[in-house]
Design a protein around this motif. Structure first.
Motif, PDB file in Angstrom:
ATOM      1  N   VAL A 114       1.700   9.824   2.996  1.00 10.37           N
ATOM      2  CA  VAL A 114       1.029   8.888   2.085  1.00 10.37           C
ATOM      3  C   VAL A 114       0.668   9.565   0.767  1.00 10.37           C
ATOM      4  O   VAL A 114       0.910   9.016  -0.312  1.00 10.37           O
ATOM      5  CB  VAL A 114      -0.211   8.268   2.759  1.00 10.37           C
ATOM      6  CG1 VAL A 114      -0.963   7.369   1.790  1.00 10.37           C
ATOM      7  CG2 VAL A 114       0.194   7.502   4.002  1.00 10.37           C
ATOM      8  N   GLY A 116      10.404   5.942   6.009  1.00  5.78           N
ATOM      9  CA  GLY A 116      10.519   6.729   7.231  1.00  5.78           C
ATOM     10  C   GLY A 116       9.678   7.979   7.261  1.00  5.78           C
ATOM     11  O   GLY A 116       9.937   8.893   8.038  1.00  5.78           O
ATOM     12  N   LYS A 117       8.645   8.037   6.421  1.00  7.04           N
ATOM     13  CA  LYS A 117       7.754   9.202   6.350  1.00  7.04           C
ATOM     14  C   LYS A 117       6.294   8.736   6.437  1.00  7.04           C
ATOM     15  O   LYS A 117       5.531   8.872   5.486  1.00  7.04           O
ATOM     16  CB  LYS A 117       7.964   9.960   5.035  1.00  7.04           C
ATOM     17  CG  LYS A 117       9.378  10.385   4.747  1.00  7.04           C
ATOM     18  CD  LYS A 117       9.705  11.659   5.455  1.00  7.04           C
ATOM     19  CE  LYS A 117      11.077  12.134   5.007  1.00  7.04           C
ATOM     20  NZ  LYS A 117      11.542  13.232   5.787  1.00  7.04           N
ATOM     21  N   PRO A 118       5.892   8.178   7.576  1.00  2.68           N
ATOM     22  CA  PRO A 118       4.561   7.564   7.655  1.00  2.68           C
ATOM     23  C   PRO A 118       3.393   8.507   7.387  1.00  2.68           C
ATOM     24  O   PRO A 118       2.331   8.060   6.969  1.00  2.68           O
ATOM     25  CB  PRO A 118       4.504   7.010   9.082  1.00  2.68           C
ATOM     26  CG  PRO A 118       5.559   7.740   9.836  1.00  2.68           C
ATOM     27  CD  PRO A 118       6.619   8.103   8.835  1.00  2.68           C
ATOM     28  N   ALA A 119       3.573   9.801   7.571  1.00  2.96           N
ATOM     29  CA  ALA A 119       2.488  10.749   7.323  1.00  2.96           C
ATOM     30  C   ALA A 119       2.448  11.224   5.864  1.00  2.96           C
ATOM     31  O   ALA A 119       1.551  11.970   5.485  1.00  2.96           O
ATOM     32  CB  ALA A 119       2.625  11.954   8.256  1.00  2.96           C
ATOM     33  N   ALA A 149       5.222   4.566   2.485  1.00  2.00           N
ATOM     34  CA  ALA A 149       5.572   5.770   3.244  1.00  2.00           C
ATOM     35  C   ALA A 149       6.285   5.385   4.539  1.00  2.00           C
ATOM     36  O   ALA A 149       7.280   6.010   4.924  1.00  2.00           O
ATOM     37  CB  ALA A 149       4.320   6.593   3.535  1.00  2.00           C
ATOM     38  N   LEU A 150       5.808   4.362   5.188  1.00  2.00           N
ATOM     39  CA  LEU A 150       6.441   3.865   6.414  1.00  2.00           C
ATOM     40  C   LEU A 150       7.855   3.346   6.121  1.00  2.00           C
ATOM     41  O   LEU A 150       8.790   3.628   6.872  1.00  2.00           O
ATOM     42  CB  LEU A 150       5.574   2.776   7.036  1.00  2.00           C
ATOM     43  CG  LEU A 150       5.973   2.285   8.418  1.00  2.00           C
ATOM     44  CD1 LEU A 150       5.929   3.413   9.429  1.00  2.00           C
ATOM     45  CD2 LEU A 150       5.032   1.161   8.850  1.00  2.00           C
ATOM     46  N   ARG A 151       8.005   2.619   5.019  1.00  2.00           N
ATOM     47  CA  ARG A 151       9.323   2.076   4.645  1.00  2.00           C
ATOM     48  C   ARG A 151      10.372   3.147   4.436  1.00  2.00           C
ATOM     49  O   ARG A 151      11.556   2.916   4.681  1.00  2.00           O
ATOM     50  CB  ARG A 151       9.223   1.253   3.353  1.00  2.00           C
ATOM     51  CG  ARG A 151       8.811  -0.152   3.550  1.00  2.00           C
ATOM     52  CD  ARG A 151       9.043  -0.944   2.278  1.00  2.00           C
ATOM     53  NE  ARG A 151       8.504  -2.283   2.431  1.00  2.00           N
ATOM     54  CZ  ARG A 151       8.626  -3.239   1.525  1.00  2.00           C
ATOM     55  NH1 ARG A 151       9.268  -2.998   0.391  1.00  2.00           N
ATOM     56  NH2 ARG A 151       8.112  -4.423   1.733  1.00  2.00           N
ATOM     57  N   THR A 196       0.846  -1.192   0.000  1.00  2.00           N
ATOM     58  CA  THR A 196       0.000   0.000   0.000  1.00  2.00           C
ATOM     59  C   THR A 196       0.882   1.244   0.000  1.00  2.00           C
ATOM     60  O   THR A 196       2.060   1.199   0.369  1.00  2.00           O
ATOM     61  CB  THR A 196      -0.925   0.044   1.234  1.00  2.00           C
ATOM     62  OG1 THR A 196      -0.116   0.172   2.410  1.00  2.00           O
ATOM     63  CG2 THR A 196      -1.817  -1.193   1.308  1.00  2.00           C
ATOM     64  N   TYR A 197       0.288   2.360  -0.375  1.00  2.00           N
ATOM     65  CA  TYR A 197       1.000   3.637  -0.344  1.00  2.00           C
ATOM     66  C   TYR A 197       1.447   3.939   1.082  1.00  2.00           C
ATOM     67  O   TYR A 197       2.565   4.408   1.302  1.00  2.00           O
ATOM     68  CB  TYR A 197       0.099   4.758  -0.874  1.00  2.00           C
ATOM     69  CG  TYR A 197      -0.224   4.610  -2.337  1.00  2.00           C
ATOM     70  CD1 TYR A 197       0.570   5.212  -3.304  1.00  2.00           C
ATOM     71  CD2 TYR A 197      -1.319   3.859  -2.770  1.00  2.00           C
ATOM     72  CE1 TYR A 197       0.286   5.082  -4.658  1.00  2.00           C
ATOM     73  CE2 TYR A 197      -1.606   3.717  -4.117  1.00  2.00           C
ATOM     74  CZ  TYR A 197      -0.806   4.327  -5.053  1.00  2.00           C
ATOM     75  OH  TYR A 197      -1.081   4.182  -6.387  1.00  2.00           O
ATOM     76  N   ALA A 198       0.588   3.654   2.067  1.00  2.00           N
ATOM     77  CA  ALA A 198       0.935   3.900   3.470  1.00  2.00           C
ATOM     78  C   ALA A 198       2.121   3.043   3.901  1.00  2.00           C
ATOM     79  O   ALA A 198       3.009   3.517   4.614  1.00  2.00           O
ATOM     80  CB  ALA A 198      -0.273   3.632   4.365  1.00  2.00           C
ATOM     81  N   ALA A 199       2.159   1.796   3.475  1.00  2.00           N
ATOM     82  CA  ALA A 199       3.272   0.914   3.834  1.00  2.00           C
ATOM     83  C   ALA A 199       4.573   1.405   3.211  1.00  2.00           C
ATOM     84  O   ALA A 199       5.631   1.331   3.839  1.00  2.00           O
ATOM     85  CB  ALA A 199       2.973  -0.523   3.420  1.00  2.00           C
TER      86      ALA A 199
END
Length: 175
Positions: A124, A119-122, A115-117, A110-113
């Motif tokens: 998305v 280091g920018k979880p917010a 973003a988390l990878r 996912t786009y959110a995953a």
């Protein structure tokens, strides 16, 4: 890593089961852009954003690039990793594109995953924008990103092509 603009870019065309591919390479044999023939204006716009005014000259893509693309479409899902590429873009875009390269064939994220990878979880939506600005369709596998519920979302080459690519790779997203 950002790259300096190429002095010259060469445009080649290659067949694929989902439409003719446009391949833009530089004089050093680095792939700079890949898109589908019916999305040539998009490719030219992205090249302009990354490098400014650079004319595309007719010229053959490196043999290794053409061979790797053909092998991918014939079922060697790892063949694309052998293609040398570089592109312009912001540091954030570069981070997204490098992370896309780590999403294995046959899987989706996912786009959110993603973003988390990086280091920018917010971030998305910014990941989605960077994904949409990817000039190296298929080679930098932006088609492997899906919506939060696993559904297929937009793809620069069209959702039908995205579905084909994911099915070709054995991924089973919902949607």
């Amino acid at each position: 890593m950002p790259t300096r603009p190429p002095a010259r870019l060469f445009l080649d065309r290659a067949p694929s089961p989902i439409g003719e591919l446009l391949l833009a390479s530089d004089a050093e044999g680095m792939l700079r852009a890949v898109d589908f023939h019916d999305f040539e204006p998009r490719m030219l716009r992205l090249l302009g954003l990354h490098y400014g005014a650079v004319a595309l000259e007719p010229g053959a893509a490196p043999t290794a690039t053409r061979v790797a693309l053909a092998a991918y479409f014939e079922g060697d899902l790892t063949a694309l990793t052998a293609i040398p590429w570089t592109t312009g873009g912001t540091a954030f875009q570069q981070a997204v594109w490098r992370a896309l390269g780590d999403v294995a064939a046959g899987t989706t994220l996912t786009y959110a995953a993603l973003a988390l990878r990086i280091g920018k979880p917010a971030a998305v939506r910014a990941v989605g924008a960077a994904n949409g600005a990817n000039p190296l369709s298929i080679v930098v596998p932006c088609h492997r990103l899906v919506g939060a519920n696993g559904a297929l979302t937009g793809y620069g080459g069209g959702v039908e092509r995205k579905a084909w690519l994911l099915a070709h790779e054995g991924a089973r997203p919902r949607g």
